[in-house]
Enzyme design. Structure first.
Site, mmCIF file in Angstrom:
data_model
loop_
_atom_site.group_PDB
_atom_site.id
_atom_site.type_symbol
_atom_site.label_atom_id
_atom_site.label_comp_id
_atom_site.label_asym_id
_atom_site.label_seq_id
_atom_site.Cartn_x
_atom_site.Cartn_y
_atom_site.Cartn_z
ATOM 1 N N SER A 139 -5.170 3.060 1.056
ATOM 2 C CA SER A 139 -3.957 2.487 0.518
ATOM 3 C C SER A 139 -3.043 1.929 1.615
ATOM 4 O O SER A 139 -1.863 2.172 1.638
ATOM 5 C CB SER A 139 -3.238 3.576 -0.286
ATOM 6 O OG SER A 139 -2.215 3.025 -1.023
ATOM 7 N N GLY B 18 0.870 -1.167 0.000
ATOM 8 C CA GLY B 18 0.000 0.000 0.000
ATOM 9 C C GLY B 18 0.905 1.215 0.000
ATOM 10 O O GLY B 18 2.098 1.100 0.273
ATOM 11 N N CYS B 19 0.340 2.378 -0.274
ATOM 12 C CA CYS B 19 1.156 3.592 -0.272
ATOM 13 C C CYS B 19 1.503 3.938 1.179
ATOM 14 O O CYS B 19 2.542 4.481 1.480
ATOM 15 C CB CYS B 19 0.366 4.711 -0.935
ATOM 16 S SG CYS B 19 1.289 6.201 -1.215
ATOM 17 N N GLN B 20 0.588 3.563 2.106
ATOM 18 C CA GLN B 20 0.747 3.947 3.506
ATOM 19 C C GLN B 20 1.439 2.875 4.347
ATOM 20 O O GLN B 20 2.382 3.146 5.050
ATOM 21 C CB GLN B 20 -0.633 4.230 4.102
ATOM 22 C CG GLN B 20 -1.353 5.376 3.441
ATOM 23 C CD GLN B 20 -0.869 6.709 3.949
ATOM 24 O OE1 GLN B 20 -0.218 6.801 4.976
ATOM 25 N NE2 GLN B 20 -1.170 7.765 3.217
#
Lengths: 413, 144
Positions: free
Chosen positions: B121, B52-54
């Site tokens: 994300s 994920g982006c996070q």
């Protein structure tokens, strides 16, 4: 009259009443909006301007031979003039409206790159750049056979200019760097870099996305060739950006997009292009946005750009002291010469966890890599929590933020 | 849908009904995150990574002789990890066809739907998709 300030004495409560979102709630708490580096909230003046345009002045510009079209065109061009004055550009034609900082940079990387870059040339960027001031140049380098070189950064997130002479050389054709770090808030020594570029005969683009809302920017005093930023980070509408460029360069550059508005004559054999600034504004632009941006400029002018900087400096100091006092906080870009953007981690705790628990308490921050992966790999952190303040934030909000952060820490430790 | 999957979802919903505020709820999720048996370091490879982006999620699936799928998972963020633990608890030891038919309604019922949003994300939505992909792949393998 000073274009940047017709300010009355600063009244924070009055100012907050001008920003409707400042009185809203999130997850049952009064909203503490500390994500201003992502986008700033909007003053009533801007909202009224948008509404006015659609309700009373909606028409396409530059072509209609009727009352409304003339009115809309006049307001659109007035905004360009106001922006030119705000930046101290030589003339309004040096202001190109784009969809944002990203498009402004892409425009230059594509159009300027096509005209000026050849194999063996060099483009100089810095380690702290946002991805949108890296990727367009990588694409331009790939197209032209030019190479990219990178200004290093010290542990505080400030460029290390020790070897600038060997980085910016006769091979350098473009130096494209940010004014203020979006991830850290640090104000970079662009004056020195611009001087080095001038001495080497290179052109300069400054990504001003995180500077424009915080302090006075004078493009002639800076002597940069291009200055790019987004309207929505200066209390303006989203989907709109500005590219300032020197006329001599903009005139020499080929158009970036083809379409209506940007042509003089079209036949299937040959098309001749329109004059600046229209050459770079193909298609119907964000008319409402451009007109509303004028209202945002009025808002900043009435507040006064120096008053904005002074007020934000008060917040910067308080926030920095507050963060330094919380056990376990590691602050990046912990210097005084910065805008109120704070990136930090807390010993071993994932930024996403902090961000989630702050959100539950009404505090809006951003977590992650903030589109600056090269910077974080240099500082050896995968990501941070970023709290970014603006003019309308208060010292009480900083206390609320600190309490929320302490509560989150208690839960996570 | 397998009755055990549904029973487990109902169990989770009842557990969360005991919490009167968001703090208790998140403290419990954090606790679950801490208790989730760690995935073997050797399995924390890029191949098993759902980025994920996070936050990141690692998911490992294995099949038992009884035709059921077993999952172990991990995340670098503790809240994501707690949510991952709940998802693993629902799907672990279930048959591929039951996994494929499951509507994971408990997440919304306990008020944590925001963590499944693709804009978050955090890797969680990707993990659930990946569990279903494993189930589908295993089902196809069985049929061959």
């Amino acid at each position: 009259m000073d274009i940047h300030s017709i300010a009355e004495p600063f009244d924070l409560q009055k100012l907050r009443r001008q920003i409707p979102l400042m009185s809203s709630h999130a997850n049952g708490h009064p909203l503490v909006y500390f994500d201003n580096a992502a986008t700033t909230q909007k003053p009533l003046e801007l909202l009224e301007s948008l509404n006015n345009y659609y309700q009373f002045h909606n028409a396409n510009i530059h072509r209609g031979a009727h009352y409304l079209a003339n009115l809309a065109t006049e307001q659109f061009e007035d905004s360009r003039v106001a922006m030119a004055k705000w930046l101290n550009a030589s003339e309004a034609a040096e202001i190109i409206f784009t969809s944002g900082t990203t498009e402004s940079i892409n425009l230059v990387a594509f159009s300027w790159g096509q005209q000026y870059l050849k194999p063996g040339d060099e483009i100089v960027l810095s380690t702290t750049e946002h991805h949108s001031n890296i990727v367009p140049w990588q694409m331009a380098a790939e197209r032209s056979g030019a190479a990219i070189r990178v200004i290093p950064v010290d542990d505080n997130g400030i460029w290390d200019l020790t070897n600038l002479q060997t980085l910016i050389t006769a091979k350098t054709k473009m130096v494209a760097v940010q004014h203020v770090s979006n991830a850290l808030g640090t104000i970079q020594p662009i004056e020195q870099v611009i001087a080095a570029a001038r001495a080497a005969g290179a052109h300069v683009l400054i990504d001003g996305a995180q500077a424009i809302g915080h302090f006075r920017v004078d493009v002639q005093a800076l002597d940069c060739d291009f200055y790019a930023f987004s309207a929505h980070k200066m209390y303006g509408p989203t989907g709109l950006g500005v590219l300032y460029g020197k006329r001599s360069l903009l005139d020499a550059m080929p158009p970036y997009k083809g379409g209506g508005e940007m042509i003089k004559t079209v036949t299937f054999e040959k098309t001749t292009y329109n004059e600046l600034p229209h050459k770079f504004e193909a298609g119907t632009p964000d008319i409402a946005g451009v007109i509303a941006l004028h209202a945002s400029l009025n808002f900043m002018q009435q507040t006064g750009i120096e008053a904005i900087s002074t007020q934000e400096e008060v917040l910067r100091k308080k926030m920095q002291t507050t963060l330094q006092s919380i056990d376990g906080v590691e602050l990046f870009g912990d210097v005084d010469n910065k805008v109120p953007i704070f990136s930090f981690v807390l010993d071993g705790i994932h930024p996403y966890d902090i961000g989630t628990l702050l959100d539950k308490q009404g505090v809006a921050v951003r977590t992650g890599h903030h589109c600056t992966e090269p910077l974080w790999s240099r500082l050896k952190v995968p990501g941070t929590v970023r709290a970014s303040l603006a003019l309308y934030n208060t010292e009480q909000e900083i206390d609320l933020f600190a309490n929320a952060l302490r509560k989150a820490l208690t839960m996570l430790r | 849908m397998s009755s055990t999957i549904e029973i487990r979802q109902q169990e989770i919903i009842s557990e969360f009904e005991m919490f009167s505020d968001w703090m208790q709820k998140y403290e419990y999720i954090i606790e679950l995150g801490k208790e989730l048996p760690l995935i073997a370091t050797a399995l924390k490879t890029d191949e098993l990574l759902i980025k994920g982006c996070q936050s990141k999620v690692w998911l490992h699936a294995s099949d038992a002789s009884d035709g059921c799928l077993h999952f172990t998972a991990d995340s670098d963020a503790i809240i994501t990890k707690g949510l991952v633990a709940l998802v693993v608890r629902v799907f672990d030891g279930e048959k591929p066809e039951d996994i494929l038919q499951t509507d994971l309604h408990f997440v919304k019922a306990i008020g944590l739907h925001e963590h499944l949003s693709p804009t978050r994300s955090n890797g969680l939505a990707g993990m659930i998709q990946q569990i279903k992909n494993y189930a589908l792949a295993y089902q196809l393998k069985q049929k061959q």
